[in-house]
Design a protein around this motif. Structure first.
Motif, PDB file in Angstrom:
ATOM      1  N   GLN A  52       0.829  -1.209   0.000  1.00 42.32           N
ATOM      2  CA  GLN A  52       0.000   0.000   0.000  1.00 42.32           C
ATOM      3  C   GLN A  52       0.861   1.256   0.000  1.00 42.32           C
ATOM      4  N   GLU A  53       1.891   1.285   0.822  1.00 41.87           N
ATOM      5  CA  GLU A  53       2.772   2.462   0.902  1.00 41.87           C
ATOM      6  C   GLU A  53       3.481   2.682  -0.429  1.00 41.87           C
ATOM      7  N   SER A  54       3.965   1.606  -1.032  1.00 31.60           N
ATOM      8  CA  SER A  54       4.630   1.705  -2.324  1.00 31.60           C
ATOM      9  C   SER A  54       3.675   2.244  -3.388  1.00 31.60           C
ATOM     10  N   ASN A  55       2.436   1.775  -3.368  1.00 34.58           N
ATOM     11  CA  ASN A  55       1.440   2.265  -4.323  1.00 34.58           C
ATOM     12  C   ASN A  55       1.153   3.746  -4.117  1.00 34.58           C
ATOM     13  N   ARG A  56       1.043   4.176  -2.865  1.00 34.76           N
ATOM     14  CA  ARG A  56       0.809   5.603  -2.586  1.00 34.76           C
ATOM     15  C   ARG A  56       1.964   6.451  -3.093  1.00 34.76           C
ATOM     16  N   GLU A  57       3.185   5.990  -2.892  1.00 32.37           N
ATOM     17  CA  GLU A  57       4.355   6.746  -3.337  1.00 32.37           C
ATOM     18  C   GLU A  57       4.420   6.823  -4.862  1.00 32.37           C
ATOM     19  N   SER A  58       4.011   5.760  -5.543  1.00 30.81           N
ATOM     20  CA  SER A  58       4.121   5.749  -7.000  1.00 30.81           C
ATOM     21  C   SER A  58       3.073   6.620  -7.676  1.00 30.81           C
ATOM     22  N   VAL A  59       1.929   6.833  -7.040  1.00 31.75           N
ATOM     23  CA  VAL A  59       0.899   7.664  -7.657  1.00 31.75           C
ATOM     24  C   VAL A  59       0.948   9.109  -7.187  1.00 31.75           C
ATOM     25  N   ALA A  60       1.649   9.374  -6.102  1.00 33.42           N
ATOM     26  CA  ALA A  60       1.750  10.750  -5.601  1.00 33.42           C
ATOM     27  C   ALA A  60       2.745  11.516  -6.462  1.00 33.42           C
ATOM     28  N   PRO A  61       2.305  12.606  -7.092  1.00 32.41           N
ATOM     29  CA  PRO A  61       3.245  13.374  -7.921  1.00 32.41           C
ATOM     30  C   PRO A  61       4.311  14.047  -7.048  1.00 32.41           C
ATOM     31  N   GLN A  62       5.517  13.989  -7.516  1.00 34.66           N
ATOM     32  CA  GLN A  62       6.595  14.684  -6.827  1.00 34.66           C
ATOM     33  C   GLN A  62       6.479  16.171  -7.146  1.00 34.66           C
ATOM     34  N   GLN A  63       6.696  17.028  -6.184  1.00 30.10           N
ATOM     35  CA  GLN A  63       6.531  18.467  -6.396  1.00 30.10           C
ATOM     36  C   GLN A  63       7.433  18.967  -7.521  1.00 30.10           C
ATOM     37  N   SER A  64       8.672  18.482  -7.584  1.00 28.59           N
ATOM     38  CA  SER A  64       9.569  18.935  -8.648  1.00 28.59           C
ATOM     39  C   SER A  64       9.053  18.492 -10.017  1.00 28.59           C
ATOM     40  N   ASP A  65       8.488  17.278 -10.105  1.00 27.96           N
ATOM     41  CA  ASP A  65       7.915  16.799 -11.362  1.00 27.96           C
ATOM     42  C   ASP A  65       6.721  17.657 -11.762  1.00 27.96           C
ATOM     43  N   LEU A  66       5.918  18.026 -10.790  1.00 25.47           N
ATOM     44  CA  LEU A  66       4.749  18.850 -11.049  1.00 25.47           C
ATOM     45  C   LEU A  66       5.166  20.240 -11.524  1.00 25.47           C
ATOM     46  N   ASN A  67       6.170  20.816 -10.881  1.00 26.69           N
ATOM     47  CA  ASN A  67       6.666  22.135 -11.299  1.00 26.69           C
ATOM     48  C   ASN A  67       7.246  22.085 -12.713  1.00 26.69           C
ATOM     49  N   ALA A  68       7.974  21.020 -13.038  1.00 26.78           N
ATOM     50  CA  ALA A  68       8.547  20.876 -14.381  1.00 26.78           C
ATOM     51  C   ALA A  68       7.438  20.775 -15.416  1.00 26.78           C
ATOM     52  N   LEU A  69       6.386  20.046 -15.113  1.00 26.86           N
ATOM     53  CA  LEU A  69       5.264  19.919 -16.034  1.00 26.86           C
ATOM     54  C   LEU A  69       4.574  21.270 -16.240  1.00 26.86           C
ATOM     55  N   ILE A  70       4.374  22.008 -15.157  1.00 25.28           N
ATOM     56  CA  ILE A  70       3.752  23.331 -15.259  1.00 25.28           C
ATOM     57  C   ILE A  70       4.606  24.254 -16.121  1.00 25.28           C
ATOM     58  N   ASP A  71       5.915  24.247 -15.895  1.00 26.84           N
ATOM     59  CA  ASP A  71       6.817  25.090 -16.696  1.00 26.84           C
ATOM     60  C   ASP A  71       6.766  24.681 -18.167  1.00 26.84           C
ATOM     61  N   ARG A  72       6.737  23.383 -18.448  1.00 28.91           N
ATOM     62  CA  ARG A  72       6.676  22.890 -19.822  1.00 28.91           C
ATOM     63  C   ARG A  72       5.366  23.334 -20.494  1.00 28.91           C
ATOM     64  N   LEU A  73       4.265  23.233 -19.766  1.00 32.67           N
ATOM     65  CA  LEU A  73       2.980  23.637 -20.317  1.00 32.67           C
ATOM     66  C   LEU A  73       2.942  25.150 -20.567  1.00 32.67           C
ATOM     67  N   ARG A  74       3.506  25.909 -19.666  1.00 31.30           N
ATOM     68  CA  ARG A  74       3.552  27.365 -19.848  1.00 31.30           C
ATOM     69  C   ARG A  74       4.392  27.728 -21.081  1.00 31.30           C
ATOM     70  N   GLY A  75       5.494  26.984 -21.265  1.00 27.82           N
ATOM     71  CA  GLY A  75       6.350  27.215 -22.420  1.00 27.82           C
ATOM     72  C   GLY A  75       5.647  26.900 -23.725  1.00 27.82           C
ATOM     73  N   SER A  76       4.867  25.829 -23.751  1.00 31.22           N
ATOM     74  CA  SER A  76       4.154  25.478 -24.986  1.00 31.22           C
ATOM     75  C   SER A  76       3.034  26.459 -25.267  1.00 31.22           C
ATOM     76  N   ASN A  77       2.435  27.033 -24.247  1.00 31.53           N
ATOM     77  CA  ASN A  77       1.394  28.050 -24.447  1.00 31.53           C
ATOM     78  C   ASN A  77       1.983  29.354 -24.983  1.00 31.53           C
ATOM     79  N   ALA A  78       3.198  29.679 -24.569  1.00 33.37           N
ATOM     80  CA  ALA A  78       3.853  30.907 -25.045  1.00 33.37           C
ATOM     81  C   ALA A  78       4.201  30.791 -26.517  1.00 33.37           C
ATOM     82  N   ASN A  79       4.478  29.554 -26.980  1.00 30.12           N
ATOM     83  CA  ASN A  79       4.834  29.349 -28.378  1.00 30.12           C
ATOM     84  C   ASN A  79       3.610  29.378 -29.307  1.00 30.12           C
ATOM     85  N   ASN A  80       2.403  29.251 -28.756  1.00 31.03           N
ATOM     86  CA  ASN A  80       1.188  29.211 -29.589  1.00 31.03           C
ATOM     87  C   ASN A  80       0.622  30.550 -29.835  1.00 31.03           C
TER      88      ASN A  80
END
Length: 80
Positions: A52-80
């Motif tokens: 159960q703990e392993s499953n919770r860790e694997s589905v919980a987004p890491q904050q750094s991963d989430l920030n990288a995704l947000i930055d990537r999405l913001r970058g793709s919106n700026a290019n459009n």
């Protein structure tokens, strides 16, 4: 919690499909045999909690991963 006393060789049946049989008793150690359909998962509690703990860790987004995704999405919106 239902508490039952059983001796070596005695069983408990759960919903017609699962049978727990006391195989041996040696001091504080009880050996239990479990007969259940193949689709029923059976785990020792410490293993179940670890899964159960392993499953919770694997589905919980890491904050750094989430920030990288947000930055990537913001970058793709700026290019459009």
């Amino acid at each position: 919690m239902l508490v039952l006393s059983r001796r070596k060789g005695e069983s408990i049946v759960i919903q017609d499909q699962i049978e727990l049989t006391i195989l041996s008793v040696d001091g504080d150690t009880v050996k239990v045999g479990i007969s259940a359909p193949k689709h029923v998962d059976i785990f020792r509690k410490e293993v179940y909690l670890s899964i159960q703990e392993s499953n919770r860790e694997s589905v919980a987004p890491q904050q750094s991963d989430l920030n990288a995704l947000i930055d990537r999405l913001r970058g793709s919106n700026a290019n459009n």
